[in-house]
Design a protein around this motif. Structure first.
Motif, mmCIF file in Angstrom:
data_model
loop_
_atom_site.group_PDB
_atom_site.id
_atom_site.type_symbol
_atom_site.label_atom_id
_atom_site.label_comp_id
_atom_site.label_asym_id
_atom_site.label_seq_id
_atom_site.Cartn_x
_atom_site.Cartn_y
_atom_site.Cartn_z
ATOM 1 N N ARG A 287 -47.943 -19.163 0.777
ATOM 2 C CA ARG A 287 -47.078 -18.437 1.858
ATOM 3 C C ARG A 287 -45.660 -19.175 1.126
ATOM 4 O O ARG A 287 -44.730 -18.883 1.000
ATOM 5 C CB ARG A 287 -47.545 -19.080 3.167
ATOM 6 N N ARG A 288 -45.689 -20.737 0.400
ATOM 7 C CA ARG A 288 -44.379 -20.720 -0.095
ATOM 8 C C ARG A 288 -44.602 -20.629 -1.425
ATOM 9 O O ARG A 288 -43.362 -19.670 -1.751
ATOM 10 C CB ARG A 288 -44.716 -21.924 -0.309
ATOM 11 N N GLY A 289 -44.824 -19.475 -1.970
ATOM 12 C CA GLY A 289 -44.432 -18.775 -3.156
ATOM 13 C C GLY A 289 -43.498 -19.902 -4.436
ATOM 14 O O GLY A 289 -42.744 -19.463 -5.477
ATOM 15 N N THR A 290 -44.021 -20.935 -4.586
ATOM 16 C CA THR A 290 -43.587 -22.061 -5.838
ATOM 17 C C THR A 290 -44.025 -22.135 -6.953
ATOM 18 O O THR A 290 -45.510 -21.564 -6.483
ATOM 19 C CB THR A 290 -43.490 -23.138 -4.377
ATOM 20 N N GLY A 359 -39.630 -24.654 -7.890
ATOM 21 C CA GLY A 359 -38.920 -23.240 -8.047
ATOM 22 C C GLY A 359 -39.162 -21.876 -8.962
ATOM 23 O O GLY A 359 -38.800 -20.891 -8.872
ATOM 24 N N PRO A 364 -35.951 -18.529 -19.098
ATOM 25 C CA PRO A 364 -34.283 -17.360 -20.191
ATOM 26 C C PRO A 364 -35.192 -18.201 -21.937
ATOM 27 O O PRO A 364 -35.354 -19.065 -21.780
ATOM 28 C CB PRO A 364 -33.399 -16.575 -19.927
ATOM 29 N N THR A 365 -35.817 -17.150 -22.592
ATOM 30 C CA THR A 365 -35.650 -17.663 -24.030
ATOM 31 C C THR A 365 -34.727 -18.687 -24.824
ATOM 32 O O THR A 365 -34.294 -20.012 -24.993
ATOM 33 C CB THR A 365 -35.832 -16.746 -24.917
ATOM 34 N N ILE A 366 -33.222 -18.438 -23.877
ATOM 35 C CA ILE A 366 -31.911 -18.536 -24.048
ATOM 36 C C ILE A 366 -30.692 -19.576 -23.110
ATOM 37 O O ILE A 366 -31.929 -19.256 -22.528
ATOM 38 C CB ILE A 366 -30.196 -17.956 -24.578
ATOM 39 N N ARG B 288 -33.453 -11.888 -25.597
ATOM 40 C CA ARG B 288 -32.769 -13.221 -24.371
ATOM 41 C C ARG B 288 -33.713 -13.695 -23.577
ATOM 42 O O ARG B 288 -33.398 -15.224 -23.074
ATOM 43 C CB ARG B 288 -31.391 -13.208 -24.161
ATOM 44 N N GLY B 289 -34.758 -13.059 -23.191
ATOM 45 C CA GLY B 289 -35.810 -13.579 -22.151
ATOM 46 C C GLY B 289 -34.596 -13.343 -20.358
ATOM 47 O O GLY B 289 -35.344 -14.672 -19.857
ATOM 48 N N THR B 290 -33.300 -13.101 -20.485
ATOM 49 C CA THR B 290 -32.877 -13.550 -19.150
ATOM 50 C C THR B 290 -33.034 -12.060 -18.163
ATOM 51 O O THR B 290 -33.892 -11.511 -18.497
ATOM 52 C CB THR B 290 -31.131 -12.798 -19.084
ATOM 53 N N GLU B 328 -29.622 -19.291 -10.905
ATOM 54 C CA GLU B 328 -28.666 -19.445 -12.117
ATOM 55 C C GLU B 328 -28.189 -18.796 -13.096
ATOM 56 O O GLU B 328 -28.574 -17.996 -14.146
ATOM 57 C CB GLU B 328 -29.863 -20.186 -12.855
ATOM 58 N N LEU B 330 -26.300 -16.920 -16.286
ATOM 59 C CA LEU B 330 -25.549 -17.701 -17.233
ATOM 60 C C LEU B 330 -25.229 -17.235 -17.932
ATOM 61 O O LEU B 330 -23.710 -18.297 -18.457
ATOM 62 C CB LEU B 330 -27.021 -17.596 -18.623
ATOM 63 N N GLU B 357 -25.887 -12.148 -16.388
ATOM 64 C CA GLU B 357 -27.227 -12.342 -16.547
ATOM 65 C C GLU B 357 -27.423 -13.042 -15.944
ATOM 66 O O GLU B 357 -27.012 -14.123 -15.682
ATOM 67 C CB GLU B 357 -27.045 -13.031 -17.331
ATOM 68 N N GLY B 359 -30.513 -16.097 -15.282
ATOM 69 C CA GLY B 359 -31.755 -17.491 -15.370
ATOM 70 C C GLY B 359 -33.303 -17.141 -14.630
ATOM 71 O O GLY B 359 -34.016 -17.504 -15.379
ATOM 72 N N VAL B 360 -33.284 -16.359 -13.681
ATOM 73 C CA VAL B 360 -34.654 -16.778 -12.649
ATOM 74 C C VAL B 360 -34.495 -15.389 -11.827
ATOM 75 O O VAL B 360 -32.960 -14.517 -11.117
ATOM 76 C CB VAL B 360 -33.728 -17.636 -11.582
ATOM 77 N N ALA B 362 -37.454 -14.630 -9.579
ATOM 78 C CA ALA B 362 -37.634 -14.749 -8.566
ATOM 79 C C ALA B 362 -37.892 -16.631 -7.869
ATOM 80 O O ALA B 362 -38.005 -16.678 -8.932
ATOM 81 C CB ALA B 362 -39.098 -13.863 -8.082
ATOM 82 N N LEU B 363 -37.458 -16.850 -6.550
ATOM 83 C CA LEU B 363 -37.662 -17.850 -6.043
ATOM 84 C C LEU B 363 -38.386 -17.525 -4.940
ATOM 85 O O LEU B 363 -39.060 -16.515 -5.099
ATOM 86 C CB LEU B 363 -36.479 -18.126 -5.428
ATOM 87 N N PRO B 364 -39.275 -19.263 -4.823
ATOM 88 C CA PRO B 364 -39.853 -19.140 -3.564
ATOM 89 C C PRO B 364 -39.323 -18.850 -3.151
ATOM 90 O O PRO B 364 -38.546 -18.694 -2.515
ATOM 91 C CB PRO B 364 -40.194 -20.785 -4.154
ATOM 92 N N THR B 365 -39.900 -17.902 -1.600
ATOM 93 C CA THR B 365 -40.517 -17.844 -0.021
ATOM 94 C C THR B 365 -39.747 -18.850 0.455
ATOM 95 O O THR B 365 -38.609 -18.332 1.321
ATOM 96 C CB THR B 365 -41.679 -17.702 0.582
ATOM 97 N N ILE B 366 -39.711 -20.281 -0.484
ATOM 98 C CA ILE B 366 -39.998 -21.223 0.679
ATOM 99 C C ILE B 366 -38.331 -22.093 -0.075
ATOM 100 O O ILE B 366 -38.531 -21.696 -1.297
ATOM 101 C CB ILE B 366 -39.685 -22.370 1.232
ATOM 102 N N GLU B 405 -38.461 -27.448 5.166
ATOM 103 C CA GLU B 405 -38.373 -26.051 3.677
ATOM 104 C C GLU B 405 -38.347 -25.053 4.804
ATOM 105 O O GLU B 405 -39.866 -24.729 5.720
ATOM 106 C CB GLU B 405 -39.713 -26.554 2.877
#
Lengths: 466, 466
Positions: A287-290, A359, A364-366, B288-290, B328, B330, B357, B359-360, B362-366, B405
């Protein structure tokens, strides 16, 4: 408060008192046991080349204990001329004679703990100093606290102390141990005395604007940075609420308002929460997706008051490093499972866990790395030359600064937690030692394994309340 | 600089001059064309009921143009008594007579642009005001700038101006258009004059500590907040470098040091970078993995100086919102593809892109949401009551504050970018209009589709240089 609300609160308090007021039989049993023990102490002292007396202290000495509490605290006061070694020798000898089946425990100095007629007895030697400001050990202060309260608490106030203590227990803010960082019994009693009863105290607390300062004897002569300050009536240099956390002050304020707005017994006797099952934990994570992570390890063999400050320090260190490394900690907690052994017989705690919900599960790699402003010539040239031929993006300009994008040290929380970089954070000394031996990193679904041992802690974490 | 380094730099400058100094034939052709045009203007004016003169301005009037530049700028100065409508009418009439195949363009007021003997001619009407401080339109200032420089630039300084301009072009800092925000020609000439030549200017720039202030006529009477201030010798209220960005100041400083440390022609004539292929772009994204995201849309039908500030504003808005929403960012850039049409005939730009570009991905649901401190009773109670029965975690306590939350609005950048929330950010006015019509969101591998149209921009972005 309207008259109706006040009546409702009085009804609730009356019902609470039915459950916590010791009945006459309990009072008599306790008084008889304390008297018999005191007499035994006096007899034991009579045989010895020292002048000392015995004084009963603690809530059972003042009528402020909750029904069912079985603690009798007897302090044996020795002359201050005695050396500490002599005090300990006499104290333990008397203790062993009075409680032949007892055992030694150790606070600032050793004392004897044992059972007597179903009561848990602490027999503590201390110095009979002229004033609380002359104490040689923290325990010397206790008889002064006891005398101060005994002089001032009548039966009504003592009853209100019991109600307030039950309230603090109900809301989870009772106890000055370093895990709870709540209200000590002495602090609870002083507050009831200071505000003139449970209801006026609760009404005042609901409106507190910390820092709140009270000085019953109006003799304080230094300032404190704590959210609640109650200057010790027996020692102007001491804040009785020094251990109390800002969170527990807020907790009292919150529940004081709850009680006033909707008086109910449940606040004094909350229903126990069922432990969390693995299925429930899994559902919460979904549910929280963390991204939950945990560092699990064998707890060091120390008592709770040593373990929890170390857990807290270690958790703060790990969380702030995870934050610095951009894994976006959302919330965190630490817990340890009790072995069920006594502190004397073996380690009181079995496994300990630093638990952090993140979170971000992968980065990323960089990573961007800002350099100096170009106009700071020497520094800027140094930066440029360092990175000009390195395997990085840049240096390039962002505004007046050099910037490079270079490889990130850890792209996942697991990689960081399993690396030696974990030991660069500020950890509790003995926890660091344990981690150096061995630890396990749990990430995401792995943490479901914690449900078995930490079901209550996880319930509290995933269903947080004030 | 050692003598040897100075000699090396002189050699490089000499080689650069071989490539940029107009040869005598070019100078003669240009002088002849300018003279013929001026004569035509005078003839056209003679037929009209107005007293006006013609003055040649710009780099080709001062010997500071680079070989191959084909711009002739003629300003026709009308009496300040003339209304703006009359000025425009006379100006355009003269322009059309002198350049019958020319067309109208529009700066602060209309003028005529056309070709003459292979040169690009601007024929601009302006007011013949007594001083630059009396101007009625920005173009009125130009003849004063021209006169000031003509009086002071000898052949050697003019040659150094050409070298400096070529250097600025080489490092990408030439041009006061609002995309480049670099050094204007006038600023470049003033700087060479002020520092006494190209080499002393470059040596000084390498050591600048912005803000750098120069006031050739020592008549400045206000302060500026720009990194480089050159008070206009013809107007004490004006900073000639007002458009210049801090980044281009840093750029000049960086490359000035490069030139002094290792003099080389390449800095004046950098090799062109090949456009980036889709394969290369894909490899960069992998490396880069971004999480790259792009908002692509039809560019509004505006000129570059209107488009780029709007792109910049929109990009800043989107980036700061992505940041606030914890994705995030970059690095980011915006670009537009030119149609190849002239600004007059149709829209100069085809597609435009805001590229970020992240850094993230997908983020948590909360999402954590901090409430007020518990002691702020009214506010705190309001917060608690709002969330007590809501579908959130908490309210619980963190220190002295309430925290909940609650559900996060957007857990992916795509969800945000495709939502109406995109329009809550500060966007350039006409870009907002275009986005309201239609736009495409590209995420991750989708952005490879940009390689075809924006190959050069992507090369510059993924292989960034100072």
């Amino acid at each position: 408060m309207t008259t109706e609300d006040a009546a409702e609160l009085a009804t609730v308090v009356a019902r609470v008192r039915e459950r916590i007021d010791p009945d006459p039989a309990e009072r008599e049993r306790l008084a008889a046991a304390a008297a018999a023990l005191s007499e035994r102490v006096r007899e034991a002292l009579a045989d010895r080349p020292v002048t000392a007396d015995v004084v009963q202290v603690g809530s059972t000495a003042r009528g402020t204990w909750l029904a069912g509490d079985r603690d009798i605290d007897l302090f044996v006061r020795f002359p201050p001329e005695l050396s500490r070694a002599e005090l300990e020798r006499f104290g333990l000898a008397v203790g062993r004679e009075v409680l032949p089946d007892g055992h030694e425990e150790f606070a600032e100095h050793p004392y004897v703990k044992g059972e007597f007629e179903g009561f848990d007895v602490d027999l503590v030697p201390c110095y009979d100093v002229p004033a609380a400001t002359d104490i040689r050990s923290a325990v010397d202060r206790t008889p002064f606290h006891n005398a101060y309260l005994l002089d001032r608490l009548d039966d009504d106030l003592a009853a209100d102390v019991r109600v307030f203590k039950r309230f603090l227990k109900g809301i989870g803010a009772y106890g000055s141990d370093l895990r709870t960082k709540g209200f000590s019994g002495y602090l609870a009693e002083l507050l009831v005395l200071e505000y003139g009863g449970f209801e006026p105290l609760v009404a005042a607390a609901a409106d507190w604007h910390p820092p709140v300062e009270r000085d019953p004897e109006d003799h304080g002569r230094r300032s404190f940075s704590d959210p609640l300050v109650v200057v010790d009536p027996t020692d102007p240099e001491r804040n009785v609420a020094a251990v109390l956390s800002a969170e527990n002050v807020a907790r009292l304020q919150h529940y004081a308002r709850e009680l006033l707005a909707d008086p109910r017994e449940e606040l004094f006797f909350p229903s126990e929460r069922p432990p969390m099952t693995a299925e429930e934990l899994r559902a919460q994570l979904d549910r929280r997706g963390t991204t939950p992570v945990a560092v699990a390890f064998d707890a060091p063999a120390v008592v709770e008051d040593q373990l929890y400050p170390q857990l807290e320090k270690s958790l703060e260190g790990v969380v702030s490093e995870l934050d610095r490394r951009e894994f976006e900690p959302l919330r965190a907690t630490a817990f340890a499972s009790e072995t069920g052994d006594d502190a004397d017989d073996g380690a009181p705690f079995d496994r300990a866990v630093l638990f952090v919900e993140l979170g971000v599960d992968a980065l990323p790699t960089i990573q961007r790395h800002d350099g100096p402003p170009v106009h700071v010539r020497q520094h800027a040239t140094g930066f440029y030359e360092k990175y000009a031929d390195a395997d990085v993006y840049g240096p390039f300009l962002d505004g007046s600064r050099y910037v490079v994008e270079r490889e990130r040290e850890f792209t996942t929380p697991r990689a960081f937690l399993e690396s030696d970089a974990l030991f660069d954070v500020a950890l509790g000394a003995q926890i660091e030692g344990q981690l150096e031996e061995s630890y396990t990193v749990l990430v995401d679904g792995d943490v479901v394994a914690l449900a078995e041992e930490f079901a209550s802690e996880l319930r509290a974490y995933f269903e947080p309340r004030p």
